[in-house]
Design an enzyme around this catalytic site. Structure first.
Site, short mmCIF file in Angstrom:
data_model
loop_
_atom_site.label_atom_id
_atom_site.label_comp_id
_atom_site.label_asym_id
_atom_site.label_seq_id
_atom_site.Cartn_x
_atom_site.Cartn_y
_atom_site.Cartn_z
N SER A 66 0.77 -1.32 0.01
CA SER A 66 -0.11 0.09 0.01
C SER A 66 0.83 1.29 0.05
O SER A 66 0.31 2.33 -0.42
CB SER A 66 -0.88 0.05 1.10
OG SER A 66 -0.14 -0.05 2.33
N HIS A 114 -5.34 -3.60 -2.66
CA HIS A 114 -4.79 -2.88 -3.65
C HIS A 114 -4.53 -3.50 -5.06
O HIS A 114 -4.05 -3.05 -5.85
CB HIS A 114 -3.61 -1.98 -3.26
CG HIS A 114 -3.76 -1.44 -2.09
ND1 HIS A 114 -4.40 -0.14 -2.06
CD2 HIS A 114 -3.46 -1.37 -0.74
CE1 HIS A 114 -4.54 0.53 -1.29
NE2 HIS A 114 -3.97 -0.24 -0.09
N LYS A 122 -11.88 -0.12 -2.02
CA LYS A 122 -10.67 0.65 -2.87
C LYS A 122 -11.30 0.48 -4.27
O LYS A 122 -12.13 1.40 -4.81
CB LYS A 122 -9.43 -0.39 -2.65
CG LYS A 122 -8.97 -0.29 -1.58
CD LYS A 122 -8.45 1.14 -1.13
CE LYS A 122 -7.54 1.13 0.39
NZ LYS A 122 -8.23 0.70 1.34
#
Length: 277
Positions: free
Chosen positions: A55, A84, A115
């Protein structure tokens, strides 16, 4: 628990709360992990935990090597956090398994719905036995409310977009990522080993990161300064994110804003130095 040294704070907390013995290994260092794993008893239950995409650095876990190492050791499982990587890795944006063509070879695959999927909550995928166990034993699940119908519908719609448009969107995204990283490096910025939508601008100074972020914000560029304890001291940075909807003009503007911010901060530092004399 064998945990990568740069795992996200939520993974670190999970390892602590598990009350298992936690063994850290150097970031993306398979040799160090193999050494640490080899020192543990064969009959001990072992769980390797990594981020798919890290991240704060934007680099990728070496999944194929992790799977090979896992398979060489008894009583060992592999857990990957896809927070991610979903929508970013893989030809169609289906994540790290598609990226490495290792479908179904991760024991515990988890991710977030906050996300790429713009919602809330998260998910865990695994064997039927694992999921049944978690349903009845995971406090975080037992004592949480279910997703609201509107949130569940939003998450499902986002997954459908990934399925139908993921290939085109990801191609555009990675083109933007490559261009942005190239432009930053041309201007002398250190972006580390990033190869994904997360692009760190390593400044190695807390004051520099805070001041440059402020200057960028003035120019309409929202960028977060990341300092200790989010990252180790001496690795302070700006954390930038590229999307498939950015135009080249947007990326150029961001690069120019960073260049101007650096110049302003450096000039101010020189003025303070002269004033101090």
């Amino acid at each position: 628990m064998l945990s990568d040294d740069l795992n996200h704070a939520s993974i670190v907390d999970g390892c602590r709360f598990s009350q298992a013995e936690v063994v850290k290994f150097r970031h993306n260092d398979i040799r160090d992990l193999a050494c640490k794993l080899g020192e543990l008893p064969d009959d001990a239950c072992k769980l390797i935990v990594v981020d798919a995409v890290y991240s704060m650095d934007g680099d990728i876990a070496p999944l194929a090597e992790l799977i090979e190492l896992r398979d060489r050791h008894t009583n060992t499982m592999l857990m990957v956090d896809e927070a991610h990587s979903l929508g970013v890795l893989g030809t169609h944006g289906r994540g790290i398994e598609e990226h490495f063509n290792c479908h179904g070879q991760i024991d515990i695959l988890m991710g977030t719905l906050s996300k790429t999927i713009p919602c809330q909550g998260g998910y865990i995928a695994g064997s039927h036995e694992l999921i049944t166990y978690l349903r009845y034993n995971a406090r975080g699940f037992i004592f949480s409310a279910a997703l609201s119908p509107v949130s569940a519908a939003a998450a499902q719609a986002a997954l459908e977009v990934i399925e139908s448009e993921g290939k085109v969107r990801r191609r555009r995204l990675m083109s933007n990522v490559g261009y942005f990283i190239l432009r930053l490096r041309e201007e002398g910025f250190d972006v580390g080993n990033s190869e994904t939508a997360i692009v760190p601008v390593l400044l190695r100074s807390e004051s520099l990161a805070l001041e440059m972020a402020g200057q960028c914000n003035v120019e309409g560029i929202y960028v977060m300064p990341v300092v200790y304890p989010a990252v180790p001291k001496g690795t302070e940075r700006l954390r930038m994110n590229v999307t498939c909807d950015h135009e080249r003009e947007d990326l150029d503007y961001a690069v120019h804003a960073l260049v101007r911010a650096r110049a302003v901060v450096e000039e101010a530092a020189k003025a303070r130095l002269v004033g101090g004399r």
